[in-house]
Design a protein around this motif. Structure first.
Motif, short mmCIF file in Angstrom:
data_model
loop_
_atom_site.label_atom_id
_atom_site.label_comp_id
_atom_site.label_asym_id
_atom_site.label_seq_id
_atom_site.Cartn_x
_atom_site.Cartn_y
_atom_site.Cartn_z
N TYR A 1 -12.19 4.44 1.83
CA TYR A 1 -11.80 5.85 1.67
C TYR A 1 -11.11 6.39 2.90
O TYR A 1 -11.48 6.09 4.03
N GLY A 2 -10.09 7.18 2.66
CA GLY A 2 -9.54 7.99 3.74
C GLY A 2 -8.47 7.32 4.57
O GLY A 2 -7.93 7.93 5.49
N VAL A 3 -8.12 6.09 4.23
CA VAL A 3 -7.14 5.36 5.05
C VAL A 3 -5.86 5.17 4.26
O VAL A 3 -5.87 4.64 3.14
N ALA A 4 -4.75 5.64 4.84
CA ALA A 4 -3.45 5.53 4.16
C ALA A 4 -3.04 4.06 4.08
O ALA A 4 -3.47 3.24 4.88
N THR A 5 -2.22 3.77 3.09
CA THR A 5 -1.73 2.38 2.97
C THR A 5 -0.21 2.41 3.03
O THR A 5 0.42 3.45 2.80
N ASP A 6 0.35 1.33 3.31
CA ASP A 6 1.81 1.07 3.45
C ASP A 6 2.55 2.24 4.11
O ASP A 6 3.58 2.71 3.63
N GLY A 7 1.97 2.77 5.18
CA GLY A 7 2.69 3.73 6.03
C GLY A 7 2.92 5.09 5.43
O GLY A 7 3.58 5.95 6.02
N LYS A 8 2.39 5.33 4.20
CA LYS A 8 2.59 6.67 3.60
C LYS A 8 1.42 7.58 3.97
O LYS A 8 0.38 7.12 4.43
N ALA A 9 1.60 8.88 3.69
CA ALA A 9 0.50 9.82 3.92
C ALA A 9 -0.65 9.45 2.97
O ALA A 9 -0.42 8.92 1.88
N TYR A 10 -1.87 9.70 3.38
CA TYR A 10 -3.03 9.33 2.58
C TYR A 10 -3.05 10.10 1.25
O TYR A 10 -2.92 11.32 1.23
N GLU A 11 -3.16 9.39 0.14
CA GLU A 11 -3.27 10.01 -1.18
C GLU A 11 -4.22 9.13 -2.00
O GLU A 11 -3.86 7.99 -2.32
N PRO A 12 -5.42 9.62 -2.31
CA PRO A 12 -6.40 8.74 -2.95
C PRO A 12 -6.09 8.39 -4.41
O PRO A 12 -6.46 7.33 -4.88
N ALA A 13 -5.40 9.29 -5.12
CA ALA A 13 -5.15 9.02 -6.54
C ALA A 13 -4.02 8.00 -6.68
O ALA A 13 -3.03 8.06 -5.96
#
Ligand code: CS2
Ligand code: MG
Length: 403
Positions: free
Chosen positions: A159-171
């Motif tokens: 939880y809470g960690v952005a992926t592939d350099g984008k802003a964090y978005e959980p959905a």
């Protein structure tokens, strides 16, 4: 004045939002946020099929009566869908009333109790080093308060960690992704994270952390004790809060301040927590806790105790909610802090707004109403795309856990 029409606008400028637009016979319109991450269409339908028919012809100035009509009159009370729908109507009506008065919304609530609204930013990274860099980056942007979340060694997606350099978005679009969890690894890692962050940033910034409902009360007590040397501003959602009494055990063991409530939708979800002073901050929001009308009641109960507000403000709450929240934050006497996750450019273009950010603080602006509008033509260019929040499983055996 009479309500002549109310429409739902669902759009997806990078993520889904649901907006209610109420129109009146005097030409004034009001907007309310009805976004519920991963369940957007449920709220849209509740509004479209069950609420809007009851609004047409009513006097939009009668905010309280309409709130009671929609809450008591539904028979089936409470819950995130119902209360997000009521919140959207309530927010739109406050917007209309303030526009009719020619005043910024905060003036109708009782005027400003402060000059500006303290906000906190999100810093996250795949590991401690990346997270420390992000904390520095947000400090350089002027934030005085920064939430730190990092990947946990041995866990794949956390939880809470952005992926592939984008802003964090959980959905994520499509069906829910599955994340993995191991409390032991998390409890070993998190104190190391805050030791590194505090050592890097010093003592002039407030640090926050979101446990995101994953610990048992005794584990949360352990983490709270382990984080005491780093003087957190708050440890959020330490344990699932359906059992409000669970926080009694955490409270007995640690002086780390506790925040909870972003998923609460009425005062009944937090009455025990507040009255027994088991928390320090209540995270309820305009969009999910029944709108301005009900959020004021929660804040007033909290004001009887040393409990301050700390409203949720993730990017899955639309700029309409952010705008209304900042008016609430400027007024509320027992204000604590406001979460600030900046929306992407497409979202800001769809929702032109008067609120501003400057050097770690925000202000709702002085335009009449809550100061947020919607560009419907632009919104139509971003059709809804089904998305879900993740689910979480224990790494050891696949048990479905709290996300
Ligand atoms: C988080 C949110 O901002 C927070 O405190 O708890 O990112 C939360 O996970 C999302 O709003 C869920 O939609
Ligand atoms: Mg949270």
């Amino acid at each position: 004045m009479k309500i002549t029409q109310a429409r739902i606008i669902v759009c997806c400028p990078g993520r889904n939002f649901v907006t209610l637009k109420i129109e009146t016979d005097e030409g004034l319109t009001g907007l309310g946020d009805a976004s519920l991450n991963g369940r957007e269409l449920a709220v849209a339908s509740y509004l479209e099929d069950h609420v809007i028919p009851c609004l047409i012809g009513r006097d939009p100035h009668r905010i309280e009566d309409i709130w009671q009509y929609l809450y008591r009159g539904a028979y089936w009370r409470r819950g995130p869908v119902t209360m997000s729908a009521i919140a959207a109507v309530d927010t739109a009506l406050w917007d209309i009333k303030a526009k009719a008065a020619g005043l910024p919304l905060y003036q109708l609530l009782g005027g400003a109790s402060r000059e500006r609204v303290l906000v906190y930013a999100h810093a996250n990274g795949r590991d401690i080093e990346e997270t420390v860099d992000e904390v520095h980056r947000h400090a350089a942007m002027g934030y005085k308060a920064i939430r730190a979340q990092s990947g946990v060694p041995g866990l794949n997606k956390v939880y809470g960690v952005a992926t592939d350099g984008k802003a964090y978005e959980p959905a994520t679009q499509g069906l829910p992704t599955e994340q993995d969890w191991d409390t032991h690894k998390y409890l070993l890692h998190t104190p190391k994270l805050f030791d590194a962050v505090r050592s890097a940033i010093g003592w002039d910034h407030q640090l926050l952390h979101d446990v995101h409902h994953r610990l048992t009360p005794i584990e949360a007590a352990r983490l709270g004790k382990d984080l005491e040397p780093f003087r957190l501003f708050w440890m959020e959602d330490a344990t699932p809060a359906e059992n409000q009494d669970a926080f009694r055990l955490i409270r007995q063991h640690t002086t780390t301040p506790l925040a909870v409530g972003e998923i609460f939708n009425t005062i009944w979800d937090c009455k025990g927590l507040i009255e027994n002073q088991l928390i320090d901050f209540i995270r309820t929001t305009v969009v999910h806790a029944g709108g301005i009308t009900h959020l004021r009641r929660i804040a007033d109960l909290a004001a009887l105790y040393p409990v301050r507000t700390g409203s949720h403000g993730a990017t899955d709450l639309s700029p309409v909610c952010m705008g209304a929240a900042l008016h609430f934050d400027l007024w509320v006497p027992n204000f604590g802090i406001q979460e600030h996750m900046p929306h992407n450019e497409e979202t800001d273009a769809v929702f032109p707004h008067a609120y501003t950010y400057r050097d770690g603080f925000m202000h709702p602006g002085e335009v009449p109403g809550h100061g947020v509008e919607i560009d419907e033509a632009l919104a139509a260019k971003y059709p809804y795309r089904r998305a879900y929040l993740p689910v979480n499983r224990l790494q050891q055996d696949g048990t479905l856990w709290h996300w």
